[in-house]
Design a protein around this motif. Sequence first.
Motif, PDB file in Angstrom:
ATOM      1  N   GLN A 100      -8.167   0.550 -10.340  1.00 47.65           N
ATOM      2  CA  GLN A 100      -9.454   1.218 -10.480  1.00 47.65           C
ATOM      3  C   GLN A 100     -10.319   0.517 -11.519  1.00 47.65           C
ATOM      4  O   GLN A 100     -11.527   0.339 -11.325  1.00 47.65           O
ATOM      5  CB  GLN A 100      -9.246   2.684 -10.860  1.00 47.65           C
ATOM      6  N   SER A 101      -9.707   0.094 -12.604  1.00 45.31           N
ATOM      7  CA  SER A 101     -10.468  -0.595 -13.664  1.00 45.31           C
ATOM      8  C   SER A 101     -11.007  -1.931 -13.172  1.00 45.31           C
ATOM      9  O   SER A 101     -12.155  -2.305 -13.475  1.00 45.31           O
ATOM     10  CB  SER A 101      -9.589  -0.807 -14.894  1.00 45.31           C
ATOM     11  N   GLN A 102     -10.194  -2.653 -12.410  1.00 39.41           N
ATOM     12  CA  GLN A 102     -10.633  -3.954 -11.901  1.00 39.41           C
ATOM     13  C   GLN A 102     -11.791  -3.797 -10.925  1.00 39.41           C
ATOM     14  O   GLN A 102     -12.769  -4.545 -10.977  1.00 39.41           O
ATOM     15  CB  GLN A 102      -9.466  -4.668 -11.227  1.00 39.41           C
ATOM     16  N   LEU A 103     -11.698  -2.809 -10.048  1.00 43.49           N
ATOM     17  CA  LEU A 103     -12.805  -2.582  -9.119  1.00 43.49           C
ATOM     18  C   LEU A 103     -14.037  -2.119  -9.884  1.00 43.49           C
ATOM     19  O   LEU A 103     -15.164  -2.531  -9.576  1.00 43.49           O
ATOM     20  CB  LEU A 103     -12.421  -1.543  -8.066  1.00 43.49           C
ATOM     21  N   GLY A 104     -13.828  -1.280 -10.899  1.00 50.93           N
ATOM     22  CA  GLY A 104     -14.949  -0.832 -11.714  1.00 50.93           C
ATOM     23  C   GLY A 104     -15.674  -1.998 -12.365  1.00 50.93           C
ATOM     24  O   GLY A 104     -16.910  -2.026 -12.411  1.00 50.93           O
ATOM     25  N   ASP A 105     -14.923  -2.987 -12.861  1.00 51.00           N
ATOM     26  CA  ASP A 105     -15.549  -4.163 -13.466  1.00 51.00           C
ATOM     27  C   ASP A 105     -16.414  -4.905 -12.454  1.00 51.00           C
ATOM     28  O   ASP A 105     -17.516  -5.370 -12.782  1.00 51.00           O
ATOM     29  CB  ASP A 105     -14.474  -5.103 -14.016  1.00 51.00           C
ATOM     30  N   ILE A 106     -15.923  -5.000 -11.225  1.00 47.94           N
ATOM     31  CA  ILE A 106     -16.677  -5.696 -10.176  1.00 47.94           C
ATOM     32  C   ILE A 106     -17.944  -4.936  -9.814  1.00 47.94           C
ATOM     33  O   ILE A 106     -18.995  -5.521  -9.547  1.00 47.94           O
ATOM     34  CB  ILE A 106     -15.795  -5.891  -8.921  1.00 47.94           C
ATOM     35  N   ALA A 125     -18.095  -5.732  -2.513  1.00 51.19           N
ATOM     36  CA  ALA A 125     -16.886  -6.107  -3.255  1.00 51.19           C
ATOM     37  C   ALA A 125     -15.660  -6.164  -2.359  1.00 51.19           C
ATOM     38  O   ALA A 125     -14.821  -7.072  -2.488  1.00 51.19           O
ATOM     39  CB  ALA A 125     -16.654  -5.117  -4.399  1.00 51.19           C
ATOM     40  N   LEU A 126     -15.518  -5.206  -1.463  1.00 54.46           N
ATOM     41  CA  LEU A 126     -14.331  -5.127  -0.609  1.00 54.46           C
ATOM     42  C   LEU A 126     -14.572  -5.716   0.779  1.00 54.46           C
ATOM     43  O   LEU A 126     -13.663  -5.702   1.617  1.00 54.46           O
ATOM     44  CB  LEU A 126     -13.871  -3.670  -0.483  1.00 54.46           C
ATOM     45  N   MET A 127     -15.782  -6.206   1.009  1.00 56.97           N
ATOM     46  CA  MET A 127     -16.150  -6.832   2.289  1.00 56.97           C
ATOM     47  C   MET A 127     -15.809  -5.917   3.460  1.00 56.97           C
ATOM     48  O   MET A 127     -15.075  -6.274   4.376  1.00 56.97           O
ATOM     49  CB  MET A 127     -15.463  -8.201   2.431  1.00 56.97           C
ATOM     50  N   THR A 128     -16.368  -4.721   3.424  1.00 57.00           N
ATOM     51  CA  THR A 128     -16.062  -3.694   4.429  1.00 57.00           C
ATOM     52  C   THR A 128     -17.130  -3.587   5.521  1.00 57.00           C
ATOM     53  O   THR A 128     -17.135  -2.615   6.288  1.00 57.00           O
ATOM     54  CB  THR A 128     -15.895  -2.324   3.748  1.00 57.00           C
ATOM     55  N   GLY A 129     -18.030  -4.558   5.572  1.00 56.67           N
ATOM     56  CA  GLY A 129     -18.977  -4.588   6.680  1.00 56.67           C
ATOM     57  C   GLY A 129     -19.953  -3.419   6.734  1.00 56.67           C
ATOM     58  O   GLY A 129     -20.381  -3.020   7.814  1.00 56.67           O
ATOM     59  N   GLY A 130     -20.287  -2.861   5.584  1.00 52.85           N
ATOM     60  CA  GLY A 130     -21.243  -1.757   5.535  1.00 52.85           C
ATOM     61  C   GLY A 130     -20.641  -0.395   5.810  1.00 52.85           C
ATOM     62  O   GLY A 130     -21.365   0.592   5.971  1.00 52.85           O
ATOM     63  N   PHE A 131     -19.299  -0.307   5.829  1.00 50.55           N
ATOM     64  CA  PHE A 131     -18.619   0.957   6.145  1.00 50.55           C
ATOM     65  C   PHE A 131     -19.039   2.074   5.180  1.00 50.55           C
ATOM     66  O   PHE A 131     -19.415   3.171   5.605  1.00 50.55           O
ATOM     67  CB  PHE A 131     -17.102   0.754   6.086  1.00 50.55           C
ATOM     68  N   PHE A 132     -18.980   1.823   3.878  1.00 52.09           N
ATOM     69  CA  PHE A 132     -19.283   2.866   2.899  1.00 52.09           C
ATOM     70  C   PHE A 132     -20.781   3.175   2.853  1.00 52.09           C
ATOM     71  O   PHE A 132     -21.169   4.317   2.585  1.00 52.09           O
ATOM     72  CB  PHE A 132     -18.760   2.484   1.520  1.00 52.09           C
ATOM     73  N   LEU A 182      -8.532   1.119   0.709  1.00 52.11           N
ATOM     74  CA  LEU A 182      -9.039  -0.247   0.797  1.00 52.11           C
ATOM     75  C   LEU A 182      -8.973  -0.967  -0.549  1.00 52.11           C
ATOM     76  O   LEU A 182      -8.759  -2.190  -0.593  1.00 52.11           O
ATOM     77  CB  LEU A 182     -10.470  -0.228   1.329  1.00 52.11           C
ATOM     78  N   ARG A 183      -9.124  -0.227  -1.621  1.00 48.47           N
ATOM     79  CA  ARG A 183      -8.969  -0.840  -2.950  1.00 48.47           C
ATOM     80  C   ARG A 183      -7.544  -1.321  -3.140  1.00 48.47           C
ATOM     81  O   ARG A 183      -7.309  -2.461  -3.608  1.00 48.47           O
ATOM     82  CB  ARG A 183      -9.338   0.159  -4.047  1.00 48.47           C
ATOM     83  N   GLU A 184      -6.579  -0.470  -2.784  1.00 47.48           N
ATOM     84  CA  GLU A 184      -5.173  -0.840  -2.941  1.00 47.48           C
ATOM     85  C   GLU A 184      -4.806  -1.995  -2.021  1.00 47.48           C
ATOM     86  O   GLU A 184      -4.017  -2.876  -2.396  1.00 47.48           O
ATOM     87  CB  GLU A 184      -4.285   0.369  -2.678  1.00 47.48           C
ATOM     88  N   GLU A 185      -5.365  -2.022  -0.820  1.00 50.58           N
ATOM     89  CA  GLU A 185      -5.122  -3.147   0.091  1.00 50.58           C
ATOM     90  C   GLU A 185      -5.632  -4.452  -0.511  1.00 50.58           C
ATOM     91  O   GLU A 185      -5.050  -5.519  -0.270  1.00 50.58           O
ATOM     92  CB  GLU A 185      -5.806  -2.902   1.433  1.00 50.58           C
ATOM     93  N   ALA A 186      -6.719  -4.353  -1.278  1.00 50.31           N
ATOM     94  CA  ALA A 186      -7.280  -5.545  -1.920  1.00 50.31           C
ATOM     95  C   ALA A 186      -6.525  -5.928  -3.186  1.00 50.31           C
ATOM     96  O   ALA A 186      -6.822  -6.956  -3.809  1.00 50.31           O
ATOM     97  CB  ALA A 186      -8.754  -5.305  -2.250  1.00 50.31           C
ATOM     98  N   GLY A 187      -5.535  -5.096  -3.572  1.00 52.07           N
ATOM     99  CA  GLY A 187      -4.726  -5.400  -4.748  1.00 52.07           C
ATOM    100  C   GLY A 187      -5.468  -5.202  -6.059  1.00 52.07           C
ATOM    101  O   GLY A 187      -5.160  -5.877  -7.052  1.00 52.07           O
TER     102      GLY A 187
END
Length: 282
Positions: free
Chosen positions: A32-38, A67-74, A24-29
């Motif tokens: 790892q560092s960018q997601l970590g910042d978020i 952050a990834l708008m996964t609807g509470g999946f995680f 899902l991170r890769e789908e969001a483009g």
Amino acid sequence: MVNIRSLDPSASPLDYYGYELRRLREEAGLSQSQLGDILFCTGSLVGQIETARKVPTREFSERVDAALMTGGFFSRLVGLVLKSQLPSWFRPYVELEGKAAYVYSFQAQLVDGLLQTEGYARAVLAAGFENDIDGLVAGRMERQRILEREKPPLLWVVMSEAVLRQEVGGRQVMRDQLAHLLRMQGHRWIKIQLLPFGVGAHGGQMGSFNLLRFADEPDLVYTEDFVQGHMTVDSDAFRQGSLRYDHLQAAALSVEDSSALITRVMEEHYGEQPEPGGSALA
């Protein structure tokens, strides 16, 4: 260099979590560092979780969902991940504990797991020569979520006074743990009684045990040795356990007097103490 270790999502809940986080991170483009910042964490942490080398926390999972708008999946998945960190022999008990209407516990040496602070749990597990301490601590903290339910089980714990005086993890850890017991004592569905040393010989000297009672399932007795736990729904065993527990409960201090003893031990043994030079140590 980014770790690209491949995972089999069917191998374990932790592997599935890592696999889906990466996908899902890769789908969001995002890197790892960018997601970590978020998420207000390091890219390295994201990478460790994606490769199942680190167990995610519930807070991390909630931030990922946002952050990834996964609807509470995680946030839903992390509960399964954390439970999977518990020893395999202990998981059946935890599943039943979560369904119980009443949990009665006698503890001869340690604070009951449902009432342990993170620091106390970490010290206990480290002393048991466990390997994945972080995962086990996270699993234990997740187990305590049954007490936060809208309709939690009634938890009644009788503990030997020795539990208060056996220093686990250092004075500050113990002070925090005893303060936590006092806070939990304030919940109407949690009762804590102390069995004072003055009682002498008692029915709990053979060791700790738990009794679970259910609305529509057979009641059970749970005990542990240093290898694993043991459960039985044998009615005679439950009757004997109940009789033993009733005697321990009757011999213990009242809930109010138990709180007073916890407070006294916390201040006398784990409060601030002056150094030889005059300054205080917390």
